[in-house]
Design a protein around this motif. Structure first.
Motif, short mmCIF file in Angstrom:
data_model
loop_
_atom_site.label_atom_id
_atom_site.label_comp_id
_atom_site.label_asym_id
_atom_site.label_seq_id
_atom_site.Cartn_x
_atom_site.Cartn_y
_atom_site.Cartn_z
N ASN A 253 46.77 40.22 42.08
CA ASN A 253 46.47 39.28 43.08
C ASN A 253 45.36 38.14 42.84
OD1 ASN A 253 45.97 37.92 46.18
ND2 ASN A 253 48.22 38.39 45.77
N TYR A 254 44.55 37.70 43.62
CA TYR A 254 43.50 36.67 43.49
C TYR A 254 42.39 37.33 42.68
CZ TYR A 254 40.71 32.98 45.57
OH TYR A 254 40.12 31.70 45.43
N VAL A 255 42.02 36.16 41.61
CA VAL A 255 40.87 36.60 40.70
C VAL A 255 39.62 36.16 41.11
CG1 VAL A 255 42.35 37.06 38.91
CG2 VAL A 255 41.60 34.89 39.19
N ASP A 256 38.50 36.70 40.79
CA ASP A 256 37.13 35.77 41.07
C ASP A 256 36.67 35.04 40.10
OD1 ASP A 256 36.38 37.57 38.88
OD2 ASP A 256 35.24 38.73 39.94
N ASP A 257 35.59 34.48 39.96
CA ASP A 257 34.87 33.45 39.12
C ASP A 257 34.59 34.12 37.76
OD1 ASP A 257 33.26 34.88 40.53
OD2 ASP A 257 31.66 33.58 40.72
N TYR A 258 35.04 35.41 37.76
CA TYR A 258 34.82 35.90 36.09
C TYR A 258 36.36 36.25 35.82
CZ TYR A 258 29.84 36.36 37.02
OH TYR A 258 28.54 36.03 37.28
N GLY A 259 37.34 36.14 36.36
CA GLY A 259 38.68 36.12 36.08
C GLY A 259 39.13 37.76 36.27
N ARG A 260 38.32 38.24 37.03
CA ARG A 260 38.63 39.86 37.49
C ARG A 260 39.26 39.95 38.96
NH1 ARG A 260 33.14 42.80 35.12
NH2 ARG A 260 33.40 41.90 32.91
N HIS A 261 40.26 41.09 38.86
CA HIS A 261 40.64 41.34 40.22
C HIS A 261 39.64 42.35 40.77
CE1 HIS A 261 44.36 40.27 37.69
NE2 HIS A 261 44.87 39.66 38.77
N GLY A 262 39.61 42.04 42.48
CA GLY A 262 38.55 43.02 43.07
C GLY A 262 39.21 42.85 44.42
N ALA A 263 38.66 43.80 45.24
CA ALA A 263 38.69 43.76 46.44
C ALA A 263 37.93 42.56 47.23
CB ALA A 263 38.35 45.02 47.43
N TRP A 264 38.45 41.71 48.27
CA TRP A 264 37.90 40.91 48.69
C TRP A 264 38.21 40.66 50.27
CZ3 TRP A 264 41.40 37.75 51.11
CH2 TRP A 264 42.83 37.96 50.61
N ILE A 265 37.07 40.06 50.78
CA ILE A 265 36.91 39.76 52.30
C ILE A 265 36.96 38.42 52.70
CG2 ILE A 265 35.44 40.27 54.53
CD1 ILE A 265 34.54 42.62 52.92
N THR B 189 47.31 34.47 51.91
CA THR B 189 46.28 33.09 51.92
C THR B 189 44.85 33.13 51.55
OG1 THR B 189 46.29 33.11 54.47
CG2 THR B 189 48.32 32.35 53.31
N PRO B 190 44.34 33.60 50.63
CA PRO B 190 42.91 33.59 50.33
C PRO B 190 42.34 32.28 50.32
CG PRO B 190 43.86 34.15 48.27
CD PRO B 190 45.08 34.13 49.39
N SER B 191 41.15 31.98 51.05
CA SER B 191 40.37 30.65 51.08
C SER B 191 41.51 29.76 51.73
CB SER B 191 40.26 30.22 49.71
OG SER B 191 39.05 30.90 49.36
#
Length: 306
Positions: A39-51, A174-176
């Protein structure tokens, strides 16, 4: 004097702190993904749990120095750092934090991670580390690449206000962004149905315009009356007349245009305000066959003649 200034400064700081704390009460945990494989990726292009956190107020909210934790016994587990301009959330907007146990990657990477297959408690504490702003327990049954989200942004308490979401035709993650995407306006649609020809909208617009013009006319009339009254009072004071001893009928009106014109002409005749032209201007003809304005020849001095 210094003591009073010190007390005033302390009071101002206290008021600012109280208002800031009250504003942070509107911070809400809005959506959570525990296991992120595709799903959504962080600013490093990696997948991870998010809040996802949501500013439920109608004013900007600075969340630096608040604490985010997954352990109620350690409320100060991750302090949001100071000095990052991105920690100010605009009104009714969202912000994402990554639960990857890698805070060295930046402000929005938490110092803890979420564990799939078990209940994950998440809490947000105020800057004092004691006041709990919001918390939620994500159920262990949450599947990979699905989120536990509020039905409506920042609204409701308890698990009745939350739902499980996944990427389907009927559901979405719907992240962000807003948890419920509204593509129509019920009031606009209803108005369009009841006023298909637009006559009602035209009448409303004309009423608003004419009401504004009437309000402006009344305001200008009131300002004119106030100015005339002040002018009359100033005139009576200049003549040494007490306003309280003279009735409204006997009070003199402001000067008419003829009186003002007569005063101006008298002053003109007395002072002779117009300038007298007494300067003599001499113009010498330049003996040149041409006269280009940009020529450098006019900036040279003429040689003395013997």
């Amino acid at each position: 004097m210094k003591k009073k200034l010190l007390i005033l400064l302390v009071a101002v700081v206290a008021c600012c702190a109280v208002s800031n704390a009250q504003g942070r009460r509107g911070l809400r945990i809005n959506e959570i993904m525990v296991q992120n494989d595709s799903n959504y990726v962080d600013d490093y292009g990696r997948h991870g749990a998010w809040i996802e956190l949501f500013n439920s107020t109608y004013a900007p909210m600075e969340i630096s120095s608040v604490f985010i934790t997954n352990d109620s016994l350690q409320p100060k587990k991750y302090p949001v750092p100071l000095g990052d301009v991105n920690t100010e959330i605009p009104p009714r907007q969202h912000i994402i934090f990554w639960a990857d146990s890698e805070p060295s990657k930046g402000t929005f990477h938490l110092s803890f991670s979420l564990t799939p297959g078990q209940d994950n408690w998440i809490g947000v504490y105020d800057a004092n580390g004691i006041t709990l702003i919001d918390s939620i327990t994500v159920p262990a049954s949450l599947l990979p690449n699905t989120t536990y989200a509020r039905i409506l942004d920042g609204i409701g308490t308890g698990h009745n206000a939350w739902e499980v979401r996944q990427v389907t035709e009927e559901s979405y993650i719907t992240p962000s962004s807003a948890n419920r995407i509204v593509d129509t306006n019920r009031k606009v649609d209803r108005f369009a149905e009841e006023d298909a020809n637009g006559f009602g909208l035209t009448i409303m617009a004309m009423c608003i315009v004419f009401s504004a013009l009437l309000l402006l006319s009344l305001s200008f009339y009131a300002i004119n009356r106030i100015g005339a009254r002040i002018s009359s009072r100033n005139k009576m004071r200049s003549q040494g007349v007490d306003i309280k001893t003279v009735s409204k009928e006997e009070r003199p009106d402001h000067d008419s245009g003829e009186e003002i014109a007569a005063i101006v002409m008298a002053l003109n005749e007395h002072i002779n305000a117009h300038d007298l032209e007494s300067t003599i201007l001499t113009i010498n003809k330049v003996r040149k066959s041409y006269s280009p304005w940009s020529s450098k020849i006019y900036g040279l001095r003429e040689l003395p003649r013997r």
